[in-house]
Design an enzyme around this catalytic site. Structure first.
Site, mmCIF file in Angstrom:
data_model
loop_
_atom_site.group_PDB
_atom_site.id
_atom_site.type_symbol
_atom_site.label_atom_id
_atom_site.label_comp_id
_atom_site.label_asym_id
_atom_site.label_seq_id
_atom_site.Cartn_x
_atom_site.Cartn_y
_atom_site.Cartn_z
ATOM 1 N N SER A 1 -1.022 1.828 -3.096
ATOM 2 C CA SER A 1 -0.556 2.267 -4.303
ATOM 3 C C SER A 1 -1.654 1.805 -5.663
ATOM 4 O O SER A 1 -1.949 0.690 -5.628
ATOM 5 C CB SER A 1 0.935 2.057 -4.708
HETATM 6 N N1 SAH Z 1 3.581 -0.151 -0.359
HETATM 7 C C1 SAH Z 1 2.251 0.179 0.335
HETATM 8 C C2 SAH Z 1 2.225 1.720 0.008
HETATM 9 C C3 SAH Z 1 1.945 2.358 1.181
HETATM 10 S S1 SAH Z 1 1.819 4.225 1.137
HETATM 11 C C4 SAH Z 1 1.224 -0.728 -0.006
HETATM 12 O O1 SAH Z 1 1.282 -1.509 -1.159
HETATM 13 O O2 SAH Z 1 0.128 -0.496 0.340
HETATM 14 C C5 SAH Z 1 3.258 4.659 1.790
HETATM 15 C C6 SAH Z 1 3.424 3.898 3.445
HETATM 16 O O3 SAH Z 1 4.830 4.397 3.631
HETATM 17 C C7 SAH Z 1 2.626 4.613 4.332
HETATM 18 O O4 SAH Z 1 1.779 3.472 4.813
HETATM 19 C C8 SAH Z 1 3.177 5.496 5.299
HETATM 20 O O5 SAH Z 1 2.833 5.622 6.475
HETATM 21 C C9 SAH Z 1 4.653 4.835 5.117
HETATM 22 N N2 SAH Z 1 5.908 5.605 5.476
HETATM 23 C C10 SAH Z 1 5.868 6.967 5.297
HETATM 24 N N3 SAH Z 1 7.383 7.421 6.018
HETATM 25 C C11 SAH Z 1 7.756 6.301 6.238
HETATM 26 C C12 SAH Z 1 9.003 5.948 6.862
HETATM 27 N N4 SAH Z 1 10.098 7.023 7.241
HETATM 28 N N5 SAH Z 1 9.492 4.599 7.170
HETATM 29 C C13 SAH Z 1 8.378 3.651 6.993
HETATM 30 N N6 SAH Z 1 7.262 3.862 6.423
HETATM 31 C C14 SAH Z 1 6.798 4.960 6.112
#
Ligand code: SAH
Length: 218
Positions: A67
């Site tokens: 993000s």
């Molecule tokens: N907090 C992260 C943001 C990553 S983007 C950072 O700081 O880098 C969002 C993430 O949510 C992705 O890696 C995606 O694979 C994950 N995601 C999507 N649906 C999900 C679910 N149901 N359970 C766990 N993770 C999920």
């Protein structure tokens, strides 16, 4: 290869990022301090290393993104993190948001559904000495075995608020979740009141990758 140095140049760039976030309206000093400490350039691929302290999102593999720092700061500020808070994060991804919460003294459980990202971030955390309970699975169900939580943060866009996350909040607990369609999502703050009822406050609009799972996008 990820380089693991944190140079004066990196530290200087972080100071400028903190200044920029302050100008964009982030006021929580603890959040700004954590952003000033966590070496974001180590959470992203070397190709983007020199842009790590721009206020931008970057690809982290598997079609996912780290993000934008403003978004991380915005969500973290809404969580009102206190030392020792038991926090659940959905969407570990690169681990950057997780590291900010750990830096602020949270006891963190974080769930990621993509195995490759889970494995990569788990070994990176070990190397960096970040302690968290990292779980591979569908975070839309929450984590009943680790509940209840003081705070829950969802870092992917949901079609609706998963009921299980609300159920796993303590009284007085806060849930921060972006809710919307596949294009834009509105940030929501949900607070569980003493009588168990939920106050739901809609905030600004963002763009996240989708939350995919049982109680989310299929
Ligand atoms: N907090 C992260 C943001 C990553 S983007 C950072 O700081 O880098 C969002 C993430 O949510 C992705 O890696 C995606 O694979 C994950 N995601 C999507 N649906 C999900 C679910 N149901 N359970 C766990 N993770 C999920």
């Amino acid at each position: 290869m990820l380089s693991d140095k944190d140079t004066y140049k990196d530290k200087g760039a972080r100071r400028l990022l903190v200044k920029e976030l302050r100008e964009k309206g982030i006021v929580d000093e603890h959040v700004l301090q954590a952003i000033g400490k966590v070496p974001r350039h180590l959470f992203i691929h070397n190709d983007f290393r020199h842009h790590a302290y721009l206020d931008k999102a970057f690809p982290i593999g598997e079609g996912q993104t780290i993000s934008q720092p403003y978004t991380v700061a915005y969500q973290t500020q809404l969580l009102h993190v206190e030392k020792g808070d038991c926090i659940l994060e959905i969407g570990t991804g690169s681990g950057y948001q997780a590291a900010i919460l750990i830096e602020m003294g949270a006891k963190l459980t974080s769930i990621e559904r993509q195995e490759k990202l889970f494995v990569k971030t788990s070994s990176f955390f070990k190397k960096m000495g970040y302690h968290a309970n990292l779980i591979l699975g569908d975070g839309s169900n929450g984590s009943p075995e680790n509940a209840p939580f003081d705070k829950i943060i969802v870092t992917a866009g949901a079609p609706k608020v998963p009921e299980s996350l609300v159920n796993q909040l303590k009284i007085g607990g806060i849930l921060i979740i972006p809710v919307g369609d596949n294009k834009t999502q509105t940030m929501h703050t949900l607070i569980k009141k003493t009588d168990g009822s939920i106050e739901d406050i809609a905030m600004d609009v963002f763009r996240f990758v989708p939350l995919i799972g049982n109680q989310a996008w299929q």
